[in-house]
Design an enzyme around this catalytic site. Structure first.
Site, PDB file in Angstrom:
ATOM      1  N   GLU A 160       0.815  -1.286  -0.017  1.00  0.00           N
ATOM      2  CA  GLU A 160       0.159  -0.105   0.000  1.00  0.00           C
ATOM      3  C   GLU A 160       0.768   1.538  -0.118  1.00  0.00           C
ATOM      4  O   GLU A 160       2.104   1.246  -0.047  1.00  0.00           O
ATOM      5  CB  GLU A 160      -0.910  -0.138   1.119  1.00  0.00           C
ATOM      6  CG  GLU A 160      -1.948  -1.085   1.068  1.00  0.00           C
ATOM      7  CD  GLU A 160      -2.932  -1.119   2.351  1.00  0.00           C
ATOM      8  OE1 GLU A 160      -2.866  -0.061   2.968  1.00  0.00           O
ATOM      9  OE2 GLU A 160      -3.719  -2.171   2.463  1.00  0.00           O
ATOM     10  N   HIS A 190     -10.909   9.590   8.142  1.00  0.00           N
ATOM     11  CA  HIS A 190     -10.587   8.209   8.267  1.00  0.00           C
ATOM     12  C   HIS A 190     -10.009   7.570   9.500  1.00  0.00           C
ATOM     13  O   HIS A 190     -10.759   6.883  10.318  1.00  0.00           O
ATOM     14  CB  HIS A 190      -9.797   7.662   7.150  1.00  0.00           C
ATOM     15  CG  HIS A 190      -9.619   6.270   7.064  1.00  0.00           C
ATOM     16  ND1 HIS A 190     -10.476   5.289   6.830  1.00  0.00           N
ATOM     17  CD2 HIS A 190      -8.255   5.739   7.015  1.00  0.00           C
ATOM     18  CE1 HIS A 190      -9.834   4.084   6.771  1.00  0.00           C
ATOM     19  NE2 HIS A 190      -8.696   4.210   6.860  1.00  0.00           N
ATOM     20  N   ARG A 210      -0.812   8.652   2.219  1.00  0.00           N
ATOM     21  CA  ARG A 210      -2.354   9.306   2.070  1.00  0.00           C
ATOM     22  C   ARG A 210      -2.486  10.731   2.149  1.00  0.00           C
ATOM     23  O   ARG A 210      -3.232  11.167   1.424  1.00  0.00           O
ATOM     24  CB  ARG A 210      -3.121   8.451   3.358  1.00  0.00           C
ATOM     25  CG  ARG A 210      -3.371   7.060   2.949  1.00  0.00           C
ATOM     26  CD  ARG A 210      -3.894   6.259   4.195  1.00  0.00           C
ATOM     27  NE  ARG A 210      -4.049   5.095   3.912  1.00  0.00           N
ATOM     28  CZ  ARG A 210      -4.874   4.042   4.691  1.00  0.00           C
ATOM     29  NH1 ARG A 210      -5.152   4.401   5.743  1.00  0.00           N
ATOM     30  NH2 ARG A 210      -4.710   2.972   4.448  1.00  0.00           N
ATOM     31  N   ARG A 222      -0.175   8.447   9.544  1.00  0.00           N
ATOM     32  CA  ARG A 222      -0.233   7.282   9.947  1.00  0.00           C
ATOM     33  C   ARG A 222       0.178   6.198   8.279  1.00  0.00           C
ATOM     34  O   ARG A 222      -0.303   6.587   7.404  1.00  0.00           O
ATOM     35  CB  ARG A 222      -1.480   6.499  10.197  1.00  0.00           C
ATOM     36  CG  ARG A 222      -1.503   5.021  10.335  1.00  0.00           C
ATOM     37  CD  ARG A 222      -2.913   4.595  11.047  1.00  0.00           C
ATOM     38  NE  ARG A 222      -3.911   4.844   9.895  1.00  0.00           N
ATOM     39  CZ  ARG A 222      -4.375   3.866   9.130  1.00  0.00           C
ATOM     40  NH1 ARG A 222      -3.887   2.742   9.205  1.00  0.00           N
ATOM     41  NH2 ARG A 222      -5.602   4.219   8.476  1.00  0.00           N
ATOM     42  N   HIS A 230      -9.072   9.455   3.947  1.00  0.00           N
ATOM     43  CA  HIS A 230      -8.584   8.264   3.183  1.00  0.00           C
ATOM     44  C   HIS A 230      -9.009   8.848   1.891  1.00  0.00           C
ATOM     45  O   HIS A 230     -10.111   9.392   1.549  1.00  0.00           O
ATOM     46  CB  HIS A 230      -9.621   7.013   3.534  1.00  0.00           C
ATOM     47  CG  HIS A 230      -8.988   5.906   2.740  1.00  0.00           C
ATOM     48  ND1 HIS A 230      -8.885   5.779   1.738  1.00  0.00           N
ATOM     49  CD2 HIS A 230      -8.214   4.894   3.317  1.00  0.00           C
ATOM     50  CE1 HIS A 230      -8.408   4.659   1.205  1.00  0.00           C
ATOM     51  NE2 HIS A 230      -7.946   4.039   2.345  1.00  0.00           N
TER      52      HIS A 230
END
Length: 540
Positions: free
Chosen positions: A115, A351, A290, A386, A243
């Site tokens: 990811e 998110h 992100r 994160r 997100h």
């Protein structure tokens, strides 16, 4: 009610802790409280997976540490990052032993996904419902332990501290102690007290502070708000992770998440002209961290006057897509989107909260006898942003560490605690509802919630300015005053408590954002577009 260990929240963090103390101390009582069904947690909605160093040939602790530090943009606690990365694989092995099943290839090896922000494939997953599978295994496991009591539909109102015993408690008070909680029993509609030697907050996130979120409706920041009211330390609340790719469906809340793993498998973000735009924003393109992807999408939407962009999966092998992402495939199909022919409309949604209740390396808070783990905690792992799939890992590591520390201190904690039920009952007053009445108009609560979500989404979203933050703070002040008046004069309800908690969380996010005179990680202020030389945490 008295118990030895009280866990508030039934997600992966809380259940990990409960299982471990129950097995280690079979003669002690462990009570787990949740305000909804036992499996209705943020854990359940985690799609992508859990990150861990699993492939020794291609991966290493150092690589995972570096990826986490890069994503955290200078604010990670390096000691905590090392602890989580190195202890993580053992925690993953434990949950596998408890029955969690992760996807394997035909040879029987675990299939590892990749990811945004990860330099190698290291993410274990169960199709696109990894969190649900882990939650299933944990709930099944606790049923085998007779000293665990799971209480559902029980709403925690406040932590019990010296404040409730008549003492003055301020931020400067050094020995604030938690004795348990006041709860609203949703079946009897009575407010009761639960006294505990150890209390663990595993109350999840606060996505419901925003109009569009991937979080379930229970994610109302209850733990953070309770600790703030109890004068505990809160940290880095301005770092709200949006997100990048929630399924765009106007008026639908919570938003359906399109996991980052889809881009890890080759999905491409495109604007309304069909252009693959991420190369203009970052050399890592669709697999950038992100915060970068969310800001890029936000920029494209504003530039082109659209409410969403597209995720293009049409070139991907359909059989592989359906195997890896069956729920995403079915969800899209249910609203008329065939991913083999149509692009998926996506937009950013609130998110994950990277900040929260400030804790140390053993999940201890600034309040004695009180631990916090999972999304409600700020451990130092995530810093300003994160890294994808580190959250489930963090929850398990700190659930374990809270267990290790509290078990080692149990005799000391018992000495500080009321020695009998009668003593506890005499020492700690019952909830005082004198002078309150039944609420006459629920619209006072529901409309205030809509206003809060509108304020946070419009003024404290992906991109911020000083003017927007000042305006948000003024409007939150008014909502706070109105809601506190309502709280003092009416009987307590879950809706009123959640509104009160969300207003506190919104205030903390705005105050943290106003104090941070720079742009770093998830916090981007156009009035301070550069990073400061100082790398500091905002503690409230």
């Amino acid at each position: 009610m008295q118990t030895d260990f009280l866990v508030i929240g039934s997600g992966i963090a809380g259940l990990t802790y409960a299982l471990k103390v129950a097995e280690a101390k079979p003669d002690k009582r462990v009570t787990v409280i949740t305000k909804a069904h036992s499996d209705e947690t943020n854990t359940k909605y985690a799609q992508g997976g859990i990150a861990g160093v699993w492939d020794d040939e291609n991966d290493s602790y150092q690589k995972h540490i570096e990826d986490t530090l890069i994503a955290g943009d200078g604010l990670c606690n390096e000691k905590i990052v090392e602890i989580v990365v190195k202890e993580g694989p053992e925690r993953i092995r434990e949950i596998i032993e408890w029955g969690a099943q992760f996807d394997k290839d035909p040879d029987g090896d675990y299939t590892l996904g990749k990811e945004g922000g990860h330099s190698v494939n290291r993410i274990l997953h169960h199709k696109d419902v990894t969190g649900r599978e882990m939650e299933r295994a944990l709930l099944l496991k606790i049923q085998s332990l007779p000293n665990i009591t799971l209480i559902t539909h029980c709403f925690v109102i406040d932590l019990i501290t010296q404040h409730h015993l008549g003492y003055l408690v301020t931020k400067s008070t050094l020995d604030i102690q938690c004795y348990g909680v006041y709860v609203l029993n949703l079946e009897s509609n009575e407010i009761e007290k639960i006294i505990s030697k150890v209390t663990v907050l595993a109350t999840g996130g606060n996505g419901q502070a925003y109009r569009t979120t991937t979080n379930p409706i229970i994610a109302t920041g209850d733990g953070v708000a309770m600790v703030y009211r109890a004068k505990g330390r809160i940290e880095n609340m301005e770092f709200i992770q949006f997100h990048p790719t929630a399924l765009f469906q106007p008026g639908v809340s919570p938003s359906f998440l399109i996991t980052e793993a889809v881009r890890g498998d080759g999905g491409i973000l495109r604007n309304k002209f069909g252009e693959a735009f991420m190369e203009r924003y970052d050399e890592r393109k669709d697999l950038a961290p992100r915060d970068i992807v969310a800001r890029a999408i936000d920029s494209e939407m504003k530039k082109n006057g659209t409410e969403h962009v597209y995720l293009d999966c049409r070139h991907m092998v359909v059989e592989k897509f359906i195997h890896h992402f069956p729920n995403i495939y079915e969800k899209c199909l249910s609203i008329g989107i065939d991913v083999t022919k149509d692009m998926i409309p996506v937009a950013p949604a609130a998110h994950y909260s990277c900040g929260g209740i400030k804790t140390d390396e053993f999940a201890k808070t600034s309040i004695r006898n009180l631990y916090a783990c999972g999304e409600c905690a700020s451990t130092g792992l995530h810093g300003a942003n994160r890294l994808a799939s580190n959250s489930l890992l963090e929850a398990m590591v700190f659930g374990h560490r809270a267990y290790v520390h509290s078990i080692a201190r149990l005799e000391e904690l018992e000495a500080l605690h009321p020695q009998s039920a009668a003593q506890a009952d005499a020492m700690i007053p019952d909830w005082n509802a004198e002078g309150t009445r039944e609420p006459k108009e629920m619209i006072l609560i529901t409309q205030s919630l809509k206003e809060l979500q509108q304020i946070m989404s419009d003024y404290v979203g992906i991109v911020r300015t000083n003017v927007r933050l000042t305006r948000a703070l003024k409007r939150l002040d008014l909502l706070y005053e109105e809601t506190e008046d309502l709280y003092r004069s009416t009987k307590v309800s879950p809706q009123l408590c959640e509104l009160r908690n969300l207003i506190s969380v919104g205030y903390l996010i705005v105050k943290g954002a106003a104090f941070r005179k720079e742009s770093r990680g998830l916090h981007f202020n156009t009035d301070y577009p550069e990073k400061s030389v100082l790398k500091e945490n905002i503690i409230l």
